[in-house]
Design a protein around this motif. Structure first.
Motif, mmCIF file in Angstrom:
data_model
loop_
_atom_site.group_PDB
_atom_site.id
_atom_site.type_symbol
_atom_site.label_atom_id
_atom_site.label_comp_id
_atom_site.label_asym_id
_atom_site.label_seq_id
_atom_site.Cartn_x
_atom_site.Cartn_y
_atom_site.Cartn_z
ATOM 1 N N SER A 150 0.842 -1.191 0.000
ATOM 2 C CA SER A 150 0.000 0.000 0.000
ATOM 3 C C SER A 150 0.878 1.243 0.000
ATOM 4 O O SER A 150 1.700 1.431 0.891
ATOM 5 C CB SER A 150 -0.899 0.005 1.236
ATOM 6 O OG SER A 150 -1.673 1.175 1.266
ATOM 7 N N GLN A 156 -1.240 7.516 2.301
ATOM 8 C CA GLN A 156 -1.262 8.853 2.854
ATOM 9 C C GLN A 156 0.071 9.297 3.456
ATOM 10 O O GLN A 156 0.390 10.480 3.446
ATOM 11 C CB GLN A 156 -2.331 8.919 3.943
ATOM 12 C CG GLN A 156 -3.683 8.429 3.523
ATOM 13 C CD GLN A 156 -4.436 9.440 2.712
ATOM 14 O OE1 GLN A 156 -4.144 10.617 2.765
ATOM 15 N NE2 GLN A 156 -5.388 8.986 1.941
ATOM 16 N N GLU A 164 -3.864 4.591 -2.719
ATOM 17 C CA GLU A 164 -4.370 5.314 -1.563
ATOM 18 C C GLU A 164 -5.783 5.804 -1.818
ATOM 19 O O GLU A 164 -6.260 5.785 -2.947
ATOM 20 C CB GLU A 164 -3.454 6.475 -1.196
ATOM 21 C CG GLU A 164 -3.397 7.590 -2.192
ATOM 22 C CD GLU A 164 -2.544 8.727 -1.686
ATOM 23 O OE1 GLU A 164 -3.078 9.560 -0.930
ATOM 24 O OE2 GLU A 164 -1.363 8.786 -2.032
ATOM 25 N N ASN A 165 -6.437 6.209 -0.741
ATOM 26 C CA ASN A 165 -7.808 6.698 -0.851
ATOM 27 C C ASN A 165 -7.849 8.216 -0.689
ATOM 28 O O ASN A 165 -6.886 8.827 -0.256
ATOM 29 C CB ASN A 165 -8.717 6.031 0.174
ATOM 30 C CG ASN A 165 -8.150 6.093 1.573
ATOM 31 O OD1 ASN A 165 -7.319 5.266 1.927
ATOM 32 N ND2 ASN A 165 -8.577 7.058 2.368
ATOM 33 N N ARG A 224 -9.285 11.697 1.077
ATOM 34 C CA ARG A 224 -9.403 11.997 2.504
ATOM 35 C C ARG A 224 -9.999 13.372 2.719
ATOM 36 O O ARG A 224 -9.993 14.212 1.823
ATOM 37 C CB ARG A 224 -8.045 11.915 3.188
ATOM 38 C CG ARG A 224 -7.079 12.987 2.689
ATOM 39 C CD ARG A 224 -5.766 12.986 3.411
ATOM 40 N NE ARG A 224 -5.951 13.395 4.795
ATOM 41 C CZ ARG A 224 -5.029 13.284 5.727
ATOM 42 N NH1 ARG A 224 -3.860 12.781 5.426
ATOM 43 N NH2 ARG A 224 -5.249 13.675 6.953
ATOM 44 N N THR A 228 -13.191 4.850 -2.760
ATOM 45 C CA THR A 228 -13.588 5.859 -1.783
ATOM 46 C C THR A 228 -14.354 6.999 -2.450
ATOM 47 O O THR A 228 -15.236 7.587 -1.822
ATOM 48 C CB THR A 228 -12.383 6.403 -0.995
ATOM 49 O OG1 THR A 228 -11.360 6.836 -1.896
ATOM 50 C CG2 THR A 228 -11.816 5.353 -0.062
ATOM 51 N N ASP A 261 -13.098 9.933 4.669
ATOM 52 C CA ASP A 261 -12.404 9.655 5.920
ATOM 53 C C ASP A 261 -11.047 9.048 5.598
ATOM 54 O O ASP A 261 -10.941 8.127 4.777
ATOM 55 C CB ASP A 261 -13.239 8.696 6.771
ATOM 56 C CG ASP A 261 -12.711 8.543 8.177
ATOM 57 O OD1 ASP A 261 -11.663 9.140 8.500
ATOM 58 O OD2 ASP A 261 -13.343 7.823 8.959
ATOM 59 N N VAL A 262 -9.994 9.534 6.242
ATOM 60 C CA VAL A 262 -8.656 9.014 5.992
ATOM 61 C C VAL A 262 -8.597 7.507 6.290
ATOM 62 O O VAL A 262 -7.838 6.775 5.672
ATOM 63 C CB VAL A 262 -7.592 9.805 6.784
ATOM 64 C CG1 VAL A 262 -7.706 9.559 8.271
ATOM 65 C CG2 VAL A 262 -6.202 9.509 6.277
ATOM 66 N N HIS A 263 -9.432 7.043 7.199
ATOM 67 C CA HIS A 263 -9.591 5.613 7.475
ATOM 68 C C HIS A 263 -11.021 5.256 7.075
ATOM 69 O O HIS A 263 -11.955 5.464 7.857
ATOM 70 C CB HIS A 263 -9.327 5.307 8.946
ATOM 71 C CG HIS A 263 -7.927 5.626 9.356
ATOM 72 N ND1 HIS A 263 -7.611 6.728 10.114
ATOM 73 C CD2 HIS A 263 -6.752 5.018 9.069
ATOM 74 C CE1 HIS A 263 -6.306 6.759 10.298
ATOM 75 N NE2 HIS A 263 -5.766 5.744 9.669
ATOM 76 N N ASP A 282 -16.117 0.485 7.185
ATOM 77 C CA ASP A 282 -16.047 -0.956 6.947
ATOM 78 C C ASP A 282 -16.531 -1.351 5.556
ATOM 79 O O ASP A 282 -15.981 -2.271 4.941
ATOM 80 C CB ASP A 282 -16.853 -1.721 8.006
ATOM 81 C CG ASP A 282 -16.197 -1.667 9.376
ATOM 82 O OD1 ASP A 282 -15.007 -1.284 9.463
ATOM 83 O OD2 ASP A 282 -16.875 -1.996 10.372
ATOM 84 N N ILE A 318 -13.673 -0.976 3.165
ATOM 85 C CA ILE A 318 -12.643 -1.981 3.455
ATOM 86 C C ILE A 318 -13.101 -3.357 2.969
ATOM 87 O O ILE A 318 -12.326 -4.125 2.396
ATOM 88 C CB ILE A 318 -12.312 -2.023 4.963
ATOM 89 C CG1 ILE A 318 -11.831 -0.654 5.450
ATOM 90 C CG2 ILE A 318 -11.294 -3.105 5.271
ATOM 91 C CD1 ILE A 318 -10.603 -0.117 4.787
#
Length: 135
Positions: free
Chosen positions: A25, A28, A66-67, A69, A108, A115-117, A120, A123
């Motif tokens: 990965s 960020q 990456e996603n 954010r 995303t 959201d940086v994370h 669910d 994911i």
């Protein structure tokens, strides 16, 4: 932190076989660095994957992008503009290798998750794509 090994060094330590899958990965944590540092790190990872494929061409390697954010602070450093540039660079560097891509960026965006994370549900989709590559 007990181990701060670089990704290429870790890949070089993998024997690899048809039952081995590696997920890398690029995310960020690279956004604040100058782009030339990011490119150099990605190229070093690519070279390590090429060495792995020489040892074990049946090893599966998957790259997770990456996603997007939210931006609450340091917009200049952490903006999605920089993330998108890094996303495009990763795709360009790895385009000629037989690696899978988990497109977390588009996922995303599609889920409208900033959201940086990610939640669910995002994911779970990423894991589903991973399983498609290894099954």
């Amino acid at each position: 932190m007990k181990d701060d090994n670089y990704i290429p060094r870790e890949i070089d330590q993998v024997a690899g076989d048809s039952g081995t899958a590696i997920v890398i990965s690029f995310g960020q944590h690279f956004r604040p660095f100058p782009i030339n540092v990011f490119i150099r790190r990605a190229i070093n990872v690519k070279k390590a994957i090429e060495r792995l494929f020489l040892r074990s061409p049946e090893t599966k390697v998957i790259i997770k992008t990456e996603n997007i954010r939210e931006i609450n602070e340091n917009v200049e450093i952490f903006s999605d503009f920089h993330g998108n540039i890094q996303n495009l660079i990763i795709r360009d560097i790895f385009r000629d290798l037989n690696v899978g891509i988990i497109d977390a960026w588009d996922m995303t965006v599609a889920y409208r998750s900033e959201d940086v994370h990610p939640p669910d549900s995002v994911i779970e989709s990423q894991i589903g794509m991973f399983l498609n590559y290894i099954c």
